[in-house]
Write an enzyme that holds these catalytic residues in place. Structure first.
Site, PDB file in Angstrom:
ATOM      1  N   THR A 125      22.348  -4.899  31.929  1.00 27.25           N
ATOM      2  CA  THR A 125      20.833  -4.860  31.818  1.00 27.25           C
ATOM      3  C   THR A 125      20.591  -4.203  32.709  1.00 27.25           C
ATOM      4  O   THR A 125      20.524  -4.553  33.859  1.00 27.25           O
ATOM      5  CB  THR A 125      20.199  -6.322  31.976  1.00 27.25           C
ATOM      6  OG1 THR A 125      18.480  -6.065  31.454  1.00 27.25           O
ATOM      7  CG2 THR A 125      20.621  -6.811  32.003  1.00 27.25           C
ATOM      8  N   ASP A 127      17.912  -4.746  33.486  1.00 23.61           N
ATOM      9  CA  ASP A 127      16.656  -5.709  34.885  1.00 23.61           C
ATOM     10  C   ASP A 127      17.614  -6.464  35.802  1.00 23.61           C
ATOM     11  O   ASP A 127      16.653  -6.767  36.497  1.00 23.61           O
ATOM     12  CB  ASP A 127      15.863  -6.579  33.969  1.00 23.61           C
ATOM     13  CG  ASP A 127      15.116  -5.614  33.311  1.00 23.61           C
ATOM     14  OD1 ASP A 127      14.378  -4.566  33.165  1.00 23.61           O
ATOM     15  OD2 ASP A 127      14.988  -6.187  31.320  1.00 23.61           O
TER      16      ASP A 127
END
Length: 319
Positions: A125, A127
């Site tokens: 990911t 993030d």
């Protein structure tokens, strides 16, 4: 063993490198890799195929995921997870490798907690917000993509003596926006649910003008639309010339960086090497530069970017 591989949730650069590593490493260790398309939805729909060495040829440099992905909200229902377990049993899939972020991990954990089904997660990911690991696949590429875009924006900002507000991804985790702000020399980062506030950003802009600064870059984390609107309103009240640029999904795409390719390759290999040893849902985690396997109850919360230190560093260097 027959080992299913799926990518779930938001795509991240380096997922293909991870798939490649999983497939070839599983074959090396004598297992049979089964590709599952569109994440948990493909698992429920039985959309899968057996993979071989050639299935993953020439994909290490490609963004996205050849297995496709989805955010499958129905998987939150136990009756849907029961369908997934039936598919795993019917197709004789002994283990799963799940490549994705927090939502993907929740799905895999639920399969273990409710049905005792064992799988291993690879954190993928942009993030950088998966519990237990200091680094996720895709973070470095997204950071570099955003930096390249903001460097171009700064050229225009300097040419027109203008302020730019740049909205970047990062959801409610500050790692990506903070790293972007420091790496791009932004004047101030407004981070979702963070210590930053509009008054401080506004003061930083005005102080810069007094010191002769002609242009500025303000980083705003996505999903913080109230903050963005309030900042725009305050700048209009001061008659400050500004533009807003939303980088959006361009941060997800593109060829993965060398760092992400290496990380994905290492994580995929370790997942394959440990697949027949794990007894619970587990994850590949990077801790202090070393890759380890942790079961879900032993995954530790971390703060990979020390937020206060990064804010302080940004404040000092952007004067």
């Amino acid at each position: 063993m027959r080992v299913g591989i799926l990518t779930s949730g938001g795509d991240a650069p380096g997922m293909n490198a991870a798939i490649r590593s999983c497939v070839r490493s599983l074959i090396h260790f004598g297992h049979r890799p089964i590709g599952i398309k569109r994440g948990f939805q493909g698992l429920v729909d039985q959309d899968m195929f057996e993979m071989n060495l050639r299935s993953v040829a020439n994909i290490i440099h490609r963004g996205g995921t050849i297995l496709k992905t989805s955010r499958y909200e129905d998987f939150k229902q136990k009756k849907i997870r029961e369908k997934a377990i039936k598919t795993l049993q019917d197709k004789s899939i002994d283990r799963l490798i799940v490549i994705g972020g927090n939502g993907s991990y929740k799905g895999a954990k639920a399969l273990f907690q409710e049905f005792g089904y064992v799988s291993i997660g690879i954190p993928g990911t942009i993030d950088n917000d998966v519990e237990g690991t200091e680094e996720t696949i895709g973070f470095d590429t997204a950071l570099n993509t955003a930096c390249e875009a903001i460097d171009r924006i700064r050229d225009t900002a300097n040419s027109h003596d203008r302020l730019f507000i740049v909205e970047v991804m990062g959801r409610d985790n500050p790692d990506l926006p903070l790293a972007i702000s420091v790496a791009c020399g932004a004047e101030y980062p407004l981070i979702y649910k963070s210590q930053g506030d509009i008054a401080k950003a506004h003061k930083k802009i005005k102080d810069g003008l007094k010191k002769g600064k002609k242009s500025s870059i303000i980083i705003v984390a996505e999903n913080d639309h109230d903050v963005l609107e309030k900042l725009q309103r305050s700048l209009k009240d001061e008659d400050l010339d500004y533009r807003t640029s939303v980088l959006g999904h361009m941060q997800r795409g593109g060829a993965p960086s060398a760092k992400d390719r290496i990380l994905a390759s290492q994580m995929g290999y370790l997942a394959a090497a440990k697949i027949d040893e794990i007894k619970k849902f587990s994850s590949i985690c990077k801790i202090k530069g070393e890759l380890k396997v942790f079961s879900f109850e032993n995954m530790i919360k971390h703060n990979s970017l020390k937020n206060k230190e990064f804010l302080k560093l940004n404040d000092i260097l952007s004067k």
